[in-house]
Enzyme design. Sequence first.
Site, PDB file in Angstrom:
ATOM      1  N   LYS A  61       0.819  -1.218   0.000  1.00  0.00           N
ATOM      2  CA  LYS A  61       0.000   0.000   0.000  1.00  0.00           C
ATOM      3  C   LYS A  61       0.849   1.263   0.000  1.00  0.00           C
ATOM      4  CE  LYS A  61      -3.285  -2.513   2.882  1.00  0.00           C
ATOM      5  NZ  LYS A  61      -4.015  -2.523   4.160  1.00  0.00           N
ATOM      6  N   HIS A 103     -11.670  19.921   1.641  1.00  0.00           N
ATOM      7  CA  HIS A 103     -10.600  19.311   2.425  1.00  0.00           C
ATOM      8  C   HIS A 103      -9.264  19.267   1.673  1.00  0.00           C
ATOM      9  CE1 HIS A 103     -13.645  18.259   5.339  1.00  0.00           C
ATOM     10  NE2 HIS A 103     -14.338  17.642   4.409  1.00  0.00           N
ATOM     11  N   ARG A 124      -9.931  13.362   6.909  1.00  0.00           N
ATOM     12  CA  ARG A 124      -9.628  13.010   8.299  1.00  0.00           C
ATOM     13  C   ARG A 124      -8.191  13.317   8.706  1.00  0.00           C
ATOM     14  NH1 ARG A 124     -12.696   7.128   7.859  1.00  0.00           N
ATOM     15  NH2 ARG A 124     -14.796   7.971   7.579  1.00  0.00           N
ATOM     16  N   ARG A 189       6.050 -19.228  10.870  1.00  0.00           N
ATOM     17  CA  ARG A 189       5.407 -18.236  11.714  1.00  0.00           C
ATOM     18  C   ARG A 189       4.486 -18.866  12.765  1.00  0.00           C
ATOM     19  NH1 ARG A 189       5.359 -12.750  11.207  1.00  0.00           N
ATOM     20  NH2 ARG A 189       7.348 -13.289  10.234  1.00  0.00           N
ATOM     21  N   ARG A 304     -11.410  -6.028  14.674  1.00  0.00           N
ATOM     22  CA  ARG A 304     -12.125  -5.816  13.430  1.00  0.00           C
ATOM     23  C   ARG A 304     -13.143  -6.943  13.283  1.00  0.00           C
ATOM     24  NH1 ARG A 304      -7.069  -4.546   9.462  1.00  0.00           N
ATOM     25  NH2 ARG A 304      -6.005  -5.917  10.916  1.00  0.00           N
TER      26      ARG A 304
END
EC number: 3.2.2.23
Length: 321
Positions: A61, A103, A124, A189, A304
């Site tokens: 991202k 904004h 935000r 992991r 979540r």
Amino acid sequence: MPELPEVEVVRRGLQRWLVGRRIEEVQVLDPRSIRRHALGAEDFRGQLLGTRVESVVRRGKFLWMPLNDPELPAPAVPVALMAHLGMSGQLVLQDAGQADEKHLRVRLRLSGEEPSELRFIDQRIFGGLFVTTLVPTPDGLPGGQSGESDAGGDATTASLIAAEAAHIARDPLDPAFSLPAFRQALKRRKTGLKRALLDQSLISGIGNIYADEALWASKLHYARATENLRTAEVELLVENVKAVMLAALAAGGTSFDSLYVNVNGASGYFERSLNAYGREGEPCRRCEQLGLATLIRRDTFMNRSSYFCPRCQPTPRNGHW
């Protein structure tokens, strides 16, 4: 928060319109949106003015634009403009005469014809822009995605990466992504499968929405123990992650409100095709085809939610929660 397909949609739009253009003016309308640039607004302006955008690169991202000043010798340490979209950040290319959004936080005026402004809009103010250094990639391979390929972008030719992104793993759409290495990392992991998918040090770019969609497509429960996954299951999961992301790319990303738009201001529509995420209490589409009335379930997960089909994705006996 935008996930990998949303960021890739933005990257492709910027790649098309920004590469080769010079930054001729910088206006910081809200200093909070460059708070990650430690030296402040004047240094931010000074670092950007006169530079040319060489490419637009993404890993996971993370999104950055390598810069170069054609009138000066190449810098000893290459730099890039990095964008963190946060929850509501938008990079929008607009004509100079177009009215400012409420904004609007940062404006960059560009050389060439319209659209002549790159505007950073953030309701935000969790996101922001800053200038960062580029460092060599640990594996000597290209730093991330560039180009405009429908398969997720071509690899940029430079084996450099923004310093802030150097710690994260490659994403599934990266040509340099290694399935065998990811499979081995999963086994080592020893955690729940969805936790692993959200761990950016194992695999980058997968957020809550696409994790749920890929797990549903693979018929795997979110708490399945990673150390017990079979090779074929990992391969199927990665293929489904890719398929879900490419479908989202084709639809322009996933948008649940007005906060995510691409660089032209057009929202994505992939939410209409979601099979698991956000569908609590609705019939599982796969079960419906078999004449069964199984309802999608929602569990609380890492503060979540996880959405899954209790029949298609059975709860493991010895999972990691």
